[in-house]
Design an enzyme around this catalytic site. Structure first.
Site, PDB file in Angstrom:
ATOM      1  CG  MET A 187      69.897  42.652  90.343  1.00 44.86           C
ATOM      2  SD  MET A 187      68.293  42.535  89.458  1.00 44.86           S
ATOM      3  CE  MET A 187      67.536  44.130  89.870  1.00 44.86           C
ATOM      4  CE  LYS A 243      63.772  36.266  86.012  1.00 43.68           C
ATOM      5  NZ  LYS A 243      62.562  36.010  86.838  1.00 43.68           N
ATOM      6  CG  ASP A 271      61.622  36.202  93.681  1.00 44.53           C
ATOM      7  OD1 ASP A 271      60.872  35.768  92.794  1.00 44.53           O
ATOM      8  OD2 ASP A 271      61.677  37.396  94.022  1.00 44.53           O
TER       9      ASP A 271
END
Lengths: 274, 274
Positions: free
Chosen positions: B193, B80, B58
């Site tokens: 998040m 991402k 990640d």
């Protein structure tokens, strides 16, 4: 006032943080030892443990982990015992402070994480009140190890959008929990110390609307060589829990359908299928 | 059928577990890298990482941790990204399987714990479906590191009898959460998040009955050198969150009253006191 209070004050004045002055008071480290497997210690816990003058530890901390402290370090078990004297939390707090005020490096070694059902907050508050430098090293809490070895995620798309950790320990006969909230679908509920109250917990969750067919998992001795993983359902939870002993987690939720057993003792199989 | 399926079958037949036979397929390790500080890796994660042929990681995994893999190991970021191609989860799953079927040791390195908002369950399921040997190494999830460094326990006698981890990520405009359950007193709620939805979260919790004076804590970059800890209240949560960026946790509950700040940027102080 105990005779220790003025001593604390003196030591407190002499602590120089970040400076070059004399540092007389020792320090307290509240360290998570992880779930049992020594390999699940963090590198930081490993390093800090090697600096200990005194290790004050729970019964859940294995000898393999205690061996990582220096041979000369004093080891003090404050394990909860049913048959003989147990240390009250207040005694443990005073012990940590007293050793640190003697100038020692004190490692308070706790199973799992110090701040998940570890009463680390009370110990930290006692250290702060005494003016001591206290630091916390997080650890892998048992639920993470149990889900990892079972291959059953605590959160999972479409099966568990949240995870809640509660304790099944009942101070007044029944755990004081929010059953309707815990009974909602699409979440994982992990109950620490719930083996003896498993029947009651399953009953309350079912009454609050959780389906008896909801997947569940019991993990005893998570991450240790004698780990037992027992996939079941909420409806069968009490039957599977009966007769088990040792540190255990009850895990309830749709994602537990992914759990893989490692061993189901014949005695339990017989009881469940009876 | 892709051309890979028959290959998978062949490899599957050749995997000999616990025996002495030829082992052609590799293995997949889903490894929690912890919250950021390399010292919060477990000893097991450290050991497994050193065996990697391929590391699929990640964006949250730091270079310091990636450097612990062998120099020759291939490193693939599946971070991402907003501005360029991101790997879909399905592509990541196929990548892990494909590398392992080539006989490689694949380490899927994820921030925190693989099974707490890490989508590790989906990756494990893909490996199992391909007949691969996949194992999970738990990690210190960010909430544990944040509470440790702030000195604010996630559970605490009289202040937090349980702790719940949810995500503030909203797939369809608003996080689909059980607000009345999360608004109950005597618990800690950790929102992963949640920075961009902090205002909405605070509003929903308050509407559901949680007092605006409830202690709260925002931790950005937990355990990293640039960690920021911002103690506040539920009522001020949105103001404090505004303008922050990076991986962050919102933590709400009575026990957060024990949290210690490390730094409050002037810009935030000015906004909050305005």
């Amino acid at each position: 006032m105990s005779h220790r209070a003025p001593k604390a004050k003196t030591a407190n004045r002499l602590v120089v943080l970040g400076g070059e002055g004399v540092r007389e008071a020792g320090s307290v480290w509240l360290v998570g030892a992880g779930p049992g497997d020594p390999e699940l210690l963090t590198l930081k816990a490993f390093r800090v443990l090697a600096t200990a003058d005194v290790v004050v530890h729970d019964g859940l901390v294995s000898d393999e982990i205690l061996d990582l402290a220096p041979a000369a370090a004093r080891r003090i078990s404050v394990a909860k015992r049913k048959s003989r004297h147990s240390y009250a939390q207040d005694e443990i707090n005073r012990m940590l402070v007293a050793f640190a005020l003697e100038g020692l490096t004190v490692v308070r070694l706790k199973g799992g994480d110090p701040f998940i059902f570890g009463r680390g907050g009370e110990e930290l508050a006692a250290c702060r009140a005494a003016g001591l430098d206290a630091q916390v090293v997080p650890g892998v809490t048992a639920a993470l190890a149990a889900s990892a070895s079972a291959g059953a995620p605590l959160t999972h798309r479409g099966a568990a959008q949240s995870v809640t950790f509660v304790t099944g320990h009942a101070a007044h006969g029944e755990p004081d929990l929010d059953w309707p909230a815990l009974a909602r679908v699409n979440q994982t509920v992990v109950i620490y110390m719930g083996l003896t109250t498993a029947g009651l917990i399953a009953q309350r969750l079912t009454e609050a609307g959780r389906a008896p067919a909801t997947p569940a998992l019991i993990v005893v001795n998570a991450s240790r060589a004698d780990e037992q993983r027992l996939p079941t359902t909420l409806g069968q939870l009490a039957d599977v829990a009966a007769g088990l002993s040792g540190p255990a987690l009850l895990m309830v939720g749709e994602a537990m359908a992914l759990a893989q057993a490692n061993e189901i003792p014949d005695a339990i199989l017989a009881r469940v299928s009876a």
